[in-house]
Design a protein around this motif. Sequence first.
Motif, mmCIF file in Angstrom:
data_model
loop_
_atom_site.group_PDB
_atom_site.id
_atom_site.type_symbol
_atom_site.label_atom_id
_atom_site.label_comp_id
_atom_site.label_asym_id
_atom_site.label_seq_id
_atom_site.Cartn_x
_atom_site.Cartn_y
_atom_site.Cartn_z
ATOM 1 N N UNK A 51 10.579 60.583 -10.529
ATOM 2 C CA UNK A 51 9.315 59.661 -10.552
ATOM 3 C C UNK A 51 8.153 60.411 -11.533
ATOM 4 N N UNK A 52 7.600 59.665 -12.269
ATOM 5 C CA UNK A 52 6.511 60.176 -13.223
ATOM 6 C C UNK A 52 5.433 60.891 -12.304
ATOM 7 N N UNK A 53 4.814 62.146 -12.979
ATOM 8 C CA UNK A 53 3.613 62.860 -12.255
ATOM 9 C C UNK A 53 2.783 61.646 -11.953
ATOM 10 N N UNK A 54 2.504 61.008 -12.862
ATOM 11 C CA UNK A 54 1.330 60.028 -13.131
ATOM 12 C C UNK A 54 1.438 58.968 -11.767
ATOM 13 N N UNK A 55 2.621 58.624 -11.418
ATOM 14 C CA UNK A 55 2.968 57.599 -10.329
ATOM 15 C C UNK A 55 2.547 58.456 -8.960
ATOM 16 N N UNK A 56 3.083 59.648 -9.009
ATOM 17 C CA UNK A 56 2.889 60.460 -7.662
ATOM 18 C C UNK A 56 1.218 60.363 -7.335
ATOM 19 N N UNK A 57 0.645 60.962 -8.492
ATOM 20 C CA UNK A 57 -0.831 61.403 -8.303
ATOM 21 C C UNK A 57 -1.674 59.985 -8.126
ATOM 22 N N UNK A 58 -1.074 58.961 -8.928
ATOM 23 C CA UNK A 58 -1.976 57.531 -8.582
ATOM 24 C C UNK A 58 -1.674 57.280 -7.237
ATOM 25 N N UNK A 59 -0.760 57.334 -6.497
ATOM 26 C CA UNK A 59 -0.419 56.933 -5.334
ATOM 27 C C UNK A 59 -1.280 57.637 -4.261
ATOM 28 N N UNK A 60 -1.439 58.993 -4.500
ATOM 29 C CA UNK A 60 -2.385 60.020 -3.682
ATOM 30 C C UNK A 60 -3.846 59.295 -3.791
ATOM 31 N N UNK A 61 -4.000 59.182 -5.079
ATOM 32 C CA UNK A 61 -5.511 58.677 -5.376
ATOM 33 C C UNK A 61 -5.833 57.242 -4.707
ATOM 34 N N UNK A 62 -4.884 56.421 -4.660
ATOM 35 C CA UNK A 62 -5.093 55.039 -3.850
ATOM 36 C C UNK A 62 -5.179 55.318 -2.607
ATOM 37 N N UNK A 63 -4.341 56.356 -1.956
ATOM 38 C CA UNK A 63 -4.669 56.546 -0.434
ATOM 39 C C UNK A 63 -5.880 57.281 -0.228
ATOM 40 N N UNK A 64 -6.756 57.616 -1.106
ATOM 41 C CA UNK A 64 -7.989 58.327 -1.042
ATOM 42 C C UNK A 64 -8.227 59.743 -1.227
ATOM 43 N N UNK A 65 -7.224 60.370 -1.698
ATOM 44 C CA UNK A 65 -7.139 61.634 -1.968
ATOM 45 C C UNK A 65 -8.141 62.040 -3.057
ATOM 46 N N UNK A 66 -8.917 63.309 -2.757
ATOM 47 C CA UNK A 66 -9.808 63.859 -3.728
ATOM 48 C C UNK A 66 -9.269 64.676 -4.774
ATOM 49 N N UNK A 67 -8.007 65.157 -4.543
ATOM 50 C CA UNK A 67 -7.163 65.736 -5.684
ATOM 51 C C UNK A 67 -5.973 65.923 -5.289
ATOM 52 N N UNK A 68 -4.949 66.215 -6.010
ATOM 53 C CA UNK A 68 -3.447 66.369 -5.817
ATOM 54 C C UNK A 68 -2.902 67.752 -6.224
ATOM 55 N N UNK A 69 -2.214 68.076 -5.381
ATOM 56 C CA UNK A 69 -1.144 69.304 -5.976
ATOM 57 C C UNK A 69 0.173 69.076 -5.814
ATOM 58 N N UNK A 70 0.742 69.280 -7.049
ATOM 59 C CA UNK A 70 2.274 69.028 -7.160
ATOM 60 C C UNK A 70 2.857 70.275 -7.310
#
Length: 392
Positions: free
Chosen positions: A243-262
Amino acid sequence: AITVAGVRITGRVASYSTPGASVLVAAPVGDTGMDGPPTTDRTGSSFGYNAGVFYLDDSADYALNALSPQGTSFAAPQIAGLGALLLGANPNLTIRDVQQILALSARHYDLADRDLTTNGAGLAVSHNLGFGVPDAGLAVRLAQVWSNRPPATTITLVSNEVKAIPDAGFLVRAAGADVPTGLNLIAGLMPEEGLHPEDPPGENLRPDSPTASLPLVYVGQATSALTTNLAGKAALIQRDGVTLFYDKIKRAQDAGAAFAIVFDNVASSNLVSMQLTNGGLAIPSVFINQTNGDALAAVAQTNANLRVQLELDAARYPFAVTNELACEHVGVRVQTTHNFRGDLRITVTSPSGTRSILQRFNPFTGGGSLTDWTYYSTHHFFEGSVGTWTVQ
């Protein structure tokens, strides 16, 4: 010099236009697969953009729609032509007067551009388009009544203090009762920017100022839409190699996350590059190794006291200015022995809080040192000079 960006007729920055703090204004251009502004053209089968197209009328004298020229080399002459109009209206204008008139007569049409901000003087400005697209009619009217600005005053502040540039400057800070001290500071990688033509990058993807300290929720590999409400929280995500990094982070953003740690899914001393297209991303993110990621995941699932934040560790230089002036150009001369200039992110922040990104972290200019270079920013036009300026 006047640096000119290219803007589509929709108001969005052209996909090939290079962002920068030195950009003053923009002018309309064509772009791949899109109609552009009409323009006069050279005629004939071997000339111009409308070559070989002949009609009974004068259509061959023009290039329009998909034939409209592309490139900032099409944008810059439009601003040069506007400069000629301004001098025709008022021959007494200086180069400084012309630049100020251009900035004051410009406007933005892409209000969804995440890089768009308002400087301390109340002017909308972005690294993509500077102060926007000048209104030629308004600019000429300003030129007709313009009073020449007083002579320029230059203030120079110097620091000869040698500071080490942190080599792993993108940090995750974990805190809270019973949180292992080994997780207090975790070094990670910033994402590399790619220019998504429909959604230009926003500089809020970089935590130049530390983020809020928030609870951390482990959401697994985020290979599908997240159902957890992450509002007011940060997301911890494991890489899966598919899975693309972009897709993972976008899903976290869509769920309301303020930032993401991968975190990585393999044990390796070298992290892969976290490349993002930036299409629709508006939250900061960081990539850390598997060992620290597994440890964070374990704590996140068992310790409600865990709080995390992202921050940049940088070599910072504050400069106190006491001279009361209205700013025009702000220049920063940098001398360094750092071996990889592409690894450097260089910014200057005014007392008003306006941040100019002078050099972006990028993978394209990694070789060679930045021995001696001066950067310029237009973003602080008309801001007050008094206060602390910070270079980092």
